[in-house]
Design an enzyme around this catalytic site. Structure first.
Site, PDB file in Angstrom:
ATOM      1  N   HIS A  77       4.360   4.631   7.779  1.00 26.93           N
ATOM      2  CA  HIS A  77       4.895   5.950   7.445  1.00 26.93           C
ATOM      3  C   HIS A  77       4.491   6.380   6.029  1.00 26.93           C
ATOM      4  CE1 HIS A  77       7.578   9.372   7.367  1.00 26.93           C
ATOM      5  NE2 HIS A  77       7.889   9.141   8.625  1.00 26.93           N
ATOM      6  N   GLY A 159      12.297  14.942 -14.377  1.00 28.15           N
ATOM      7  CA  GLY A 159      11.801  13.670 -14.885  1.00 28.15           C
ATOM      8  C   GLY A 159      10.544  13.851 -15.701  1.00 28.15           C
ATOM      9  N   HIS A 164       8.214   6.660 -11.381  1.00 25.70           N
ATOM     10  CA  HIS A 164       8.809   5.361 -11.694  1.00 25.70           C
ATOM     11  C   HIS A 164       7.770   4.296 -11.318  1.00 25.70           C
ATOM     12  CE1 HIS A 164      11.388   1.823 -11.321  1.00 25.70           C
ATOM     13  NE2 HIS A 164      12.350   2.478 -11.937  1.00 25.70           N
ATOM     14  N   PRO A 165       7.529   3.290 -12.158  1.00 29.27           N
ATOM     15  CA  PRO A 165       6.420   2.354 -11.904  1.00 29.27           C
ATOM     16  C   PRO A 165       6.522   1.577 -10.603  1.00 29.27           C
ATOM     17  CG  PRO A 165       7.830   1.584 -13.707  1.00 29.27           C
ATOM     18  CD  PRO A 165       8.220   2.996 -13.416  1.00 29.27           C
ATOM     19  N   THR A 166       7.730   1.321 -10.118  1.00 34.05           N
ATOM     20  CA  THR A 166       7.876   0.572  -8.864  1.00 34.05           C
ATOM     21  C   THR A 166       8.582   1.361  -7.767  1.00 34.05           C
ATOM     22  OG1 THR A 166       9.948  -0.440  -9.646  1.00 34.05           O
ATOM     23  CG2 THR A 166       7.890  -1.662 -10.026  1.00 34.05           C
ATOM     24  N   ALA A 167       9.377   2.360  -8.136  1.00 37.14           N
ATOM     25  CA  ALA A 167      10.168   3.104  -7.148  1.00 37.14           C
ATOM     26  C   ALA A 167       9.613   4.492  -6.862  1.00 37.14           C
ATOM     27  CB  ALA A 167      11.618   3.208  -7.607  1.00 37.14           C
ATOM     28  N   GLY A 168       8.566   4.916  -7.565  1.00 39.97           N
ATOM     29  CA  GLY A 168       7.927   6.184  -7.274  1.00 39.97           C
ATOM     30  C   GLY A 168       8.777   7.380  -7.621  1.00 39.97           C
TER      31      GLY A 168
END
Length: 307
Positions: A77, A159, A164-168
């Site tokens: 997805h 923002g 966010h580097p890991t959470a997008g």
């Protein structure tokens, strides 16, 4: 108000249970939650008083931000965030305009508490080029991370000019009811599912309010769809059209699948499309029935980190 957040984790039940548990807020009812390992995605449905539902969604996004690392995540997805989409839906006694205001406030809280950038889409969009979710998602997490570094037009609505580097990032929206409906074909040829999806989707001149893609799920070809305008295009019409297109490709419908809930007005108990959904149960899949008999909240496995 209803909220149907989609999280980019469908394989680790512990992670999903913790996200759902974090969404427990007084007066908010848990109506449904499900995991899809092939798409690597989970869908949660909550409903209740508007402010409480908005708070529930913010907490779920925060926990997903803490637990899901998109640099290690993959699936069928499309996605741009750990909490990929967070749509708010009016149920009764609230206007779409009020839902939009709540969506905007919730998006601001996601950023303030958890550093999760937010894009607003559909009725909540603040730019005309972000009304369509597929435009917001263009490039997915990896492509969008690169794009925001060089193109300010791709920056989030809320923002800093980065993900966010890991959470997008989260796509937060306000919309009417949507039905996530999948059809499995008696075929292992994904190109057939993709050809049918191309002919179905509204963007290609197909059926109004239909978004579709062809994917492989557990070795079977699947036409994965979102039906966004049930007045123009009811589920029965989509099922019938997929059946006709499948015949032209020399295949047949094997079975159907509903992700999340369906409004009572859209459900036809004796229709062919309902009969082809294995173990379909009215009390589990119809929104109004679930409102009267919600699920118990799952217990926590690990302690929730502070915001």
């Amino acid at each position: 108000m209803e909220c149907v957040p989609n999280f980019s984790e469908g394989r680790d039940e512990q992670v999903v249970r913790e996200i759902v548990s974090a969404m427990q807020v007084p007066e908010v009812r848990l109506l449904d939650w499900s995991m899809d390992a092939a798409h690597n995605r989970s869908v949660v449905t909550v409903a209740g008083p508007c402010e409480a539902v908005a708070e529930s969604a913010v907490r779920g996004v925060g926990r997903a931000c803490q637990l899901i690392d998109l640099t290690r995540q993959s699936g069928e997805h499309p996605r741009i965030g750990a909490a990929d989409v967070v749509p708010f839906v009016p149920v009764r006694g609230i206007s779409m305009g009020d839902v939009v205001k709540l969506a905007h406030r919730a998006g601001m809280e996601m950023w303030r508490r958890y550093g999760m950038p937010v894009y607003f889409y559909e009725a909540a969009a603040v730019r005309p080029d972000r009304v369509k979710l597929e435009e917001v998602r263009r490039g997915q997490f990896e492509g969008l991370c690169a794009a925001v570094r060089t193109d300010s037009r791709r920056w989030p609505d809320v923002g800093a000019g980065a993900l966010h580097p890991t959470a997008g990032a989260a796509a937060v929206g306000a919309r009417q009811f949507l039905i996530a409906y999948n059809i499995y074909l008696d075929s292992t040829d994904v190109s057939v599912a993709r050809a049918i999806a191309k002919q179905l989707r509204a963007a290609g001149g197909g059926m109004p309010g239909v978004k579709a893609m062809g994917v492989m799920v557990d070795g079977r070809a699947q036409v994965s769809m979102n039906l966004t305008d049930l007045r123009l295009t009811p589920v029965a019409a989509v099922h019938r059209e997929v059946g006709l297109l499948a015949q032209r490709h020399g295949v047949r419908i094997a079975e159907g699948e509903l992700i999340g809930l369906i409004p009572e007005a859209a459900c036809e108990p004796n229709a062919a499309w309902v009969r082809q959904i294995p173990q379909f149960r009215w009390e589990q899949k119809v929104l109004e029935a679930r409102l009267a008999s919600p699920l118990a909240w799952p217990g926590l496995v690990r302690p929730v980190l502070a915001a």
